[in-house]
Design a protein around this motif. Structure first.
Motif, PDB file in Angstrom:
ATOM      1  N   SER A 147      80.264  24.841  56.127  1.00 28.11           N
ATOM      2  CA  SER A 147      80.017  25.111  54.713  1.00 28.11           C
ATOM      3  C   SER A 147      79.201  26.390  54.549  1.00 28.11           C
ATOM      4  O   SER A 147      78.020  26.434  54.895  1.00 28.11           O
ATOM      5  N   HIS A 207      74.435  24.012  53.608  1.00 23.05           N
ATOM      6  CA  HIS A 207      75.346  25.044  53.135  1.00 23.05           C
ATOM      7  C   HIS A 207      74.618  26.376  53.280  1.00 23.05           C
ATOM      8  O   HIS A 207      73.470  26.530  52.841  1.00 23.05           O
ATOM      9  N   ARG A 244      80.960  36.587  57.747  1.00 17.10           N
ATOM     10  CA  ARG A 244      81.934  35.492  57.812  1.00 17.10           C
ATOM     11  C   ARG A 244      82.503  35.336  59.213  1.00 17.10           C
ATOM     12  O   ARG A 244      82.715  34.214  59.682  1.00 17.10           O
ATOM     13  N   ASP A 288      79.227  30.493  52.205  1.00 20.74           N
ATOM     14  CA  ASP A 288      79.879  31.484  51.366  1.00 20.74           C
ATOM     15  C   ASP A 288      78.986  32.715  51.278  1.00 20.74           C
ATOM     16  O   ASP A 288      77.893  32.751  51.842  1.00 20.74           O
ATOM     17  N   THR A 289      79.493  33.754  50.591  1.00 21.50           N
ATOM     18  CA  THR A 289      78.733  34.987  50.419  1.00 21.50           C
ATOM     19  C   THR A 289      78.597  35.307  48.940  1.00 21.50           C
ATOM     20  O   THR A 289      79.433  34.911  48.125  1.00 21.50           O
ATOM     21  N   ARG A 290      77.531  36.018  48.617  1.00 20.38           N
ATOM     22  CA  ARG A 290      77.307  36.508  47.261  1.00 20.38           C
ATOM     23  C   ARG A 290      77.140  38.022  47.344  1.00 20.38           C
ATOM     24  O   ARG A 290      76.191  38.511  47.948  1.00 20.38           O
TER      25      ARG A 290
END
Length: 279
Positions: free
Chosen positions: A88, A33, A78, A90-92
């Motif tokens: 899999s 991920h 993205r 995502d971003t923070r």
């Protein structure tokens, strides 16, 4: 040992693309991920007094600009990740400066990918110290991507710098997922002529057996040299066409390393291939 989670520091610089694509290739290869960490640079600022409405407007405008820039960085990430069909990720998006955010979120990962510091770049001191601080404080291995060059391979030719130290042992252990998938692994040790105590500490036969038990077949080399160890290591990496260097970080106290021009600090500044380092 695997790499379920890889974190990568994102920013608006040109080198972010190289860093992102390398992290994505590693994530695909290890079924990881991938987390993209973006910081806005917005610090907590007390609200101005009512009489300072103009100042309040300037602060709000600057904060909006920084947040939109960070959101753009996240959007570009993205888009880049979607193209190679990484399943899999995502971003923070985090307020504040990069060092604290990457350290904090990096602790919830198995590998942190950052860019090599660029002393010539127009950035503040904290950003230049990012690789060093993350390596020292995150408690995770850090992959440092050089400030120049493209790294489109799969990190298949790995050079491991082995000096028998605690830091080197930690780094090799963290590198095992990469070593297992590598096409060629070379474990190299540098010695000064006549330094019997250092030679005894290396235990190359024991390390070779340990690597074999972990499914890694490595070439073991001991090299006597009068060069600085950092120079000898970079020269060996070029001669072997290595695309990844694994080494331990800061065997001495950091201040002493700085005064002595230590191997860690020298390699962090001069490496031309990605470096996996742990402390």
């Amino acid at each position: 040992m695997t790499l379920p989670t890889i974190a990568v520091h994102l920013d608006h610089t040109e080198r972010c693309e190289v860093r992102t694509l390398l992290a994505a290739r590693l994530a695909r290869r290890h079924s990881s991920h991938l987390v993209g960490i973006v910081t806005t640079g917005i610090e907590g600022i007390p609200a101005p007094m009512p009489a300072h409405a103009e100042l309040e407007g300037c602060i709000a405008g600057a904060s909006l600009h920084l947040r939109r820039r960070a959101e753009t960085v996240a959007h570009v990430f993205r888009c880049r990740i979607a193209e190679p069909t990484l399943a899999s990720f995502d971003t923070r998006l985090v307020d504040g400066e990069p060092v604290g955010a990457v350290i904090g979120l990096g602790r919830a990962s198995d590998l942190v990918v950052v860019g090599q510091a660029d002393e010539c770049a127009v950035v503040d001191h904290a950003v230049r110290q990012l690789p060093e601080e993350v390596m020292l404080q995150a408690g995770r291995p850090v992959l440092i991507v050089p400030r120049a060059g493209r790294f489109d391979g799969a990190l298949d030719r790995v050079l491991v710098a082995w000096d028998g130290s605690r830091e080197a042992a930690i780094s090799v252990h963290h590198a095992l997922p990469l070593l297992r998938k590598a096409a060629k692994v070379t474990l190299i040790s540098f010695l000064r002529e006549g330094d019997a105590s250092a030679e005894r500490a290396l235990c190359p036969g024991e390390m070779n057996n340990w690597l074999l038990r972990h499914g890694v077949q490595a070439d073991i080399e001991k090299v006597e040299t009068s060069w600085r160890f950092s120079d000898a290591l970079l020269d060996s990496a070029a001669a072997l066409e290595s695309d990844l260097l694994v080494m331990g970080g800061y065997g001495h106290a950091r201040m002493r390393e700085r005064m002595l021009g230590g191997v860690t600090r020298d390699l962090l500044a001069r490496a031309t291939v990605p470096v996996l380092i742990a402390h």
